[in-house]
Design a protein around this motif. Structure first.
Motif, PDB file in Angstrom:
ATOM      1  N   LEU A 221       0.827  -1.207   0.000  1.00 20.41           N
ATOM      2  CA  LEU A 221       0.000   0.000   0.000  1.00 20.41           C
ATOM      3  C   LEU A 221       0.864   1.259   0.000  1.00 20.41           C
ATOM      4  N   THR A 222       1.955   1.239   0.767  1.00 22.94           N
ATOM      5  CA  THR A 222       2.850   2.404   0.804  1.00 22.94           C
ATOM      6  C   THR A 222       3.488   2.654  -0.555  1.00 22.94           C
ATOM      7  N   LEU A 223       4.001   1.577  -1.178  1.00 22.19           N
ATOM      8  CA  LEU A 223       4.618   1.731  -2.498  1.00 22.19           C
ATOM      9  C   LEU A 223       3.608   2.191  -3.539  1.00 22.19           C
ATOM     10  N   LEU A 224       2.403   1.665  -3.484  1.00 20.84           N
ATOM     11  CA  LEU A 224       1.379   2.094  -4.433  1.00 20.84           C
ATOM     12  C   LEU A 224       1.063   3.566  -4.256  1.00 20.84           C
ATOM     13  N   ASN A 225       0.908   3.996  -2.997  1.00 18.73           N
ATOM     14  CA  ASN A 225       0.619   5.410  -2.749  1.00 18.73           C
ATOM     15  C   ASN A 225       1.784   6.285  -3.206  1.00 18.73           C
ATOM     16  N   GLY A 226       3.032   5.815  -2.956  1.00 19.20           N
ATOM     17  CA  GLY A 226       4.188   6.598  -3.384  1.00 19.20           C
ATOM     18  C   GLY A 226       4.288   6.706  -4.892  1.00 19.20           C
ATOM     19  N   VAL A 227       4.047   5.603  -5.583  1.00 16.77           N
ATOM     20  CA  VAL A 227       4.105   5.633  -7.046  1.00 16.77           C
ATOM     21  C   VAL A 227       3.052   6.566  -7.618  1.00 16.77           C
ATOM     22  N   LEU A 228       1.837   6.482  -7.090  1.00 21.50           N
ATOM     23  CA  LEU A 228       0.769   7.367  -7.581  1.00 21.50           C
ATOM     24  C   LEU A 228       1.076   8.833  -7.296  1.00 21.50           C
ATOM     25  N   LEU A 229       1.576   9.104  -6.074  1.00 20.89           N
ATOM     26  CA  LEU A 229       1.858  10.488  -5.707  1.00 20.89           C
ATOM     27  C   LEU A 229       3.008  11.061  -6.529  1.00 20.89           C
TER      28      LEU A 229
ATOM     29  N   VAL B  21       7.445  12.884   2.099  1.00 18.94           N
ATOM     30  CA  VAL B  21       6.412  13.068   3.122  1.00 18.94           C
ATOM     31  C   VAL B  21       5.215  12.160   2.849  1.00 18.94           C
ATOM     32  N   GLY B  22       4.835  12.043   1.572  1.00 21.88           N
ATOM     33  CA  GLY B  22       3.684  11.206   1.233  1.00 21.88           C
ATOM     34  C   GLY B  22       3.914   9.740   1.538  1.00 21.88           C
ATOM     35  N   VAL B  23       5.127   9.230   1.216  1.00 21.49           N
ATOM     36  CA  VAL B  23       5.435   7.817   1.470  1.00 21.49           C
ATOM     37  C   VAL B  23       5.468   7.539   2.967  1.00 21.49           C
ATOM     38  N   VAL B  24       6.122   8.437   3.721  1.00 17.44           N
ATOM     39  CA  VAL B  24       6.174   8.251   5.181  1.00 17.44           C
ATOM     40  C   VAL B  24       4.774   8.314   5.779  1.00 17.44           C
ATOM     41  N   GLY B  25       3.994   9.299   5.304  1.00 17.25           N
ATOM     42  CA  GLY B  25       2.624   9.400   5.809  1.00 17.25           C
ATOM     43  C   GLY B  25       1.779   8.200   5.437  1.00 17.25           C
ATOM     44  N   ALA B  26       1.938   7.718   4.200  1.00 13.87           N
ATOM     45  CA  ALA B  26       1.182   6.538   3.778  1.00 13.87           C
ATOM     46  C   ALA B  26       1.571   5.310   4.587  1.00 13.87           C
ATOM     47  N   TYR B  27       2.866   5.183   4.896  1.00 18.61           N
ATOM     48  CA  TYR B  27       3.319   4.039   5.696  1.00 18.61           C
ATOM     49  C   TYR B  27       2.697   4.075   7.091  1.00 18.61           C
ATOM     50  N   ALA B  28       2.648   5.291   7.676  1.00 22.37           N
ATOM     51  CA  ALA B  28       2.068   5.421   9.011  1.00 22.37           C
ATOM     52  C   ALA B  28       0.559   5.180   8.986  1.00 22.37           C
ATOM     53  N   VAL B  29      -0.123   5.764   8.005  1.00 23.02           N
ATOM     54  CA  VAL B  29      -1.577   5.589   7.922  1.00 23.02           C
ATOM     55  C   VAL B  29      -1.939   4.135   7.645  1.00 23.02           C
ATOM     56  N   ALA B  30      -1.195   3.483   6.732  1.00 22.16           N
ATOM     57  CA  ALA B  30      -1.465   2.073   6.437  1.00 22.16           C
ATOM     58  C   ALA B  30      -1.240   1.205   7.668  1.00 22.16           C
ATOM     59  N   GLY B  31      -0.183   1.512   8.421  1.00 26.21           N
ATOM     60  CA  GLY B  31       0.053   0.748   9.642  1.00 26.21           C
ATOM     61  C   GLY B  31      -1.062   0.911  10.650  1.00 26.21           C
ATOM     62  N   ARG B  32      -1.560   2.136  10.790  1.00 29.01           N
ATOM     63  CA  ARG B  32      -2.668   2.374  11.727  1.00 29.01           C
ATOM     64  C   ARG B  32      -3.944   1.686  11.247  1.00 29.01           C
ATOM     65  N   ALA B  33      -4.193   1.741   9.921  1.00 34.29           N
ATOM     66  CA  ALA B  33      -5.410   1.129   9.390  1.00 34.29           C
ATOM     67  C   ALA B  33      -5.361  -0.392   9.476  1.00 34.29           C
ATOM     68  N   LEU B  34      -4.153  -0.960   9.338  1.00 38.34           N
ATOM     69  CA  LEU B  34      -4.018  -2.414   9.348  1.00 38.34           C
ATOM     70  C   LEU B  34      -3.757  -2.976  10.739  1.00 38.34           C
ATOM     71  N   ARG B  35      -3.724  -2.113  11.749  1.00 34.01           N
ATOM     72  CA  ARG B  35      -3.474  -2.593  13.103  1.00 34.01           C
ATOM     73  C   ARG B  35      -4.476  -3.658  13.543  1.00 34.01           C
ATOM     74  N   PRO B  36      -5.785  -3.495  13.250  1.00 35.02           N
ATOM     75  CA  PRO B  36      -6.726  -4.566  13.631  1.00 35.02           C
ATOM     76  C   PRO B  36      -6.409  -5.907  12.974  1.00 35.02           C
ATOM     77  N   LEU B  37      -5.804  -5.884  11.760  1.00 31.48           N
ATOM     78  CA  LEU B  37      -5.437  -7.147  11.131  1.00 31.48           C
ATOM     79  C   LEU B  37      -4.349  -7.852  11.936  1.00 31.48           C
ATOM     80  N   HIS B  38      -3.423  -7.070  12.488  1.00 35.01           N
ATOM     81  CA  HIS B  38      -2.420  -7.672  13.357  1.00 35.01           C
ATOM     82  C   HIS B  38      -3.068  -8.229  14.620  1.00 35.01           C
ATOM     83  N   GLN B  39      -4.099  -7.531  15.112  1.00 29.01           N
ATOM     84  CA  GLN B  39      -4.828  -8.055  16.270  1.00 29.01           C
ATOM     85  C   GLN B  39      -5.520  -9.370  15.923  1.00 29.01           C
ATOM     86  N   VAL B  40      -6.093  -9.430  14.706  1.00 29.08           N
ATOM     87  CA  VAL B  40      -6.725 -10.682  14.268  1.00 29.08           C
ATOM     88  C   VAL B  40      -5.693 -11.805  14.229  1.00 29.08           C
ATOM     89  N   THR B  41      -4.511 -11.512  13.647  1.00 32.32           N
ATOM     90  CA  THR B  41      -3.467 -12.530  13.560  1.00 32.32           C
ATOM     91  C   THR B  41      -2.997 -12.972  14.940  1.00 32.32           C
TER      92      THR B  41
END
Length: 397
Positions: free
Chosen positions: A21-29, A99-119
């Motif tokens: 997700l981070t790489l995709l956001n970075g490529v698009l940005l 800034v966009g890649v770092v922000g995307a990495y942080a946002v993706a990590g926060r959004a995917l945190r419940p998936l880590h909880q599921v795992t």
């Protein structure tokens, strides 16, 4: 060189969803920014042409007093402006991309945190930890839906696991009772040096009755397992048959017991065609009739009705007997439940209505029961009629 270092590095280098997700956001940005810089560069080169309308050979006077050919001055101006735009644009693009890649990495990590909880929850799950849940409390989005669905799945698994443990415990208890009776009778008789043929004959009778009870329980468990295995799947056997005929056979099988306790039997057996497994359907009718007789009382009543409306076929079996609380009726369809009687003191295996429900589920039908005023129970089975089943319909009653 062993494969251990590679196996240790593989989890770190794997293309995780967060990284993708981070790489995709970075490529698009970065791609969108590069396109904007390119468009701005082309626009500047096309717009800065003030001398195109001057005559050839025209000179311009610069601020420092020098004279220069207008065309040369224009080329110098365009090159300087486009170069400065390209340099500053690329610098801005680099900053925004970082800034966009770092922000995307942080946002993706926060959004995917419940998936880590599921795992993590899934890894911790075991026989003693089925009570753990994710209990996600974030935004009401797709991740929350996934977490809630996972929690609901765990609820169903925990309920099924508890039901399975109760079933195994009850089945073990039911089988242990006749085996203990046989063992006790044999030990007592063999330890009696003065036992005669009559004592051995009595022991043989007790052992035979206990073995018949154990054999009946095993048969019932096999039928229950066979019925539940076909729930939600295509039946192994599909034959058109009549519930009325199976009910009539079941009534004939209990005729002696009916006469012994002098039951008043009322029947209304209209044709009730269905399509399904004849063996399971006969057991369904047999279990209902046997229960209605077994849990009845002297000079009680037994009523049986069958019929069909072209869409649904039904079988209704009712009886008088001991009182049953309507709140306890759903529990009667659980294995080894006998409507409040002590398990070891009642006849039967306690699987009759469980088998009825499993057979109904396997045939796409329903079963309901209503406690009768003054005691007794009326059970109604509804199955798709033969015509509706052959066309693939499953209408509700």
């Amino acid at each position: 060189m062993t494969g251990t270092p590679r196996e240790e590095l593989r989890p770190r280098l794997r293309p995780t969803l967060r990284l993708r997700l981070t790489l995709l956001n970075g490529v698009l940005l970065v791609g969108a920014g590069a396109i904007l810089v390119l468009l701005a560069w082309l626009l500047v080169r096309d717009a800065l042409r003030p001398t195109d309308e001057l005559l050839p050979g025209t000179t311009v006077l610069l601020a420092d007093g020098r004279s220069m050919d207008a065309a040369a001055w224009q080329r110098q101006l365009v090159d300087s402006a486009s170069g400065e735009l390209l340099a500053k644009g690329l610098a801005a693009l680099l900053a925004i991309g970082t800034v966009g890649v770092v922000g995307a990495y942080a946002v993706a990590g926060r959004a995917l945190r419940p998936l880590h909880q599921v795992t993590a929850t899934a890894r911790r799950l075991g026989e003693t930890t089925l009570d753990q849940r994710i209990s996600y409390s974030g935004a009401n989005d797709e991740v929350a839906e996934l977490a809630d669905t996972f929690d609901e799945m765990l609820d169903r698994i925990a309920a099924a696991f508890e039901a399975q443990k109760r079933f195994v415990a009850n089945a073990s208890h039911e089988l242990r009772t006749p085996l203990a009776v046989m063992r006790t009778e044999i030990d007592v008789t063999l330890s009696d040096d003065e036992a005669d043929a009559g004592e051995y004959r009595r022991m043989a009778t007790v052992v035979r009755d206990a073995s018949e009870r154990a054999n009946g329980l095993v048969d019932a468990l096999l039928v229950l397992a066979r019925s539940e295995a076909q729930t939600g799947r295509r039946l192994g056997r599909r034959t058109e048959c009549d519930l009325a005929a199976g009910t009539l056979n079941a009534l004939s099988a209990v005729r002696r017991e009916v006469e012994r306790i002098k039951l008043d039997v009322q029947t209304s057996l209209e044709p009730a065609p269905v399509v399904g497994d004849p063996g399971l359907l006969d057991r369904l009718a047999g279990n209902l009739i046997e229960n209605a007789v077994r849990y009845n009382h002297l000079h009680g009543r037994l009523w049986v009705r069958t019929g069909s409306d072209g869409q649904r076929s039904w079988l209704v079996v009712g009886n008088t007997g001991f009182e049953v609380d309507q709140a306890d009726v759903p529990g009667l369809f659980e294995p080894f439940r006998r409507g409040g009687r002590e398990r070891t003191g009642a006849r039967g295996s306690g699987l009759g209505l469980s088998i009825v429900r499993a057979v109904c589920d396997a045939h796409g039908g329903t079963v309901t029961a209503v406690a009768q005023p003054g005691g007794g129970l009326e059970v109604t089975v509804s199955l798709p009629a033969a015509d509706a089943a052959s066309t693939g319909e499953n209408p509700s009653r």
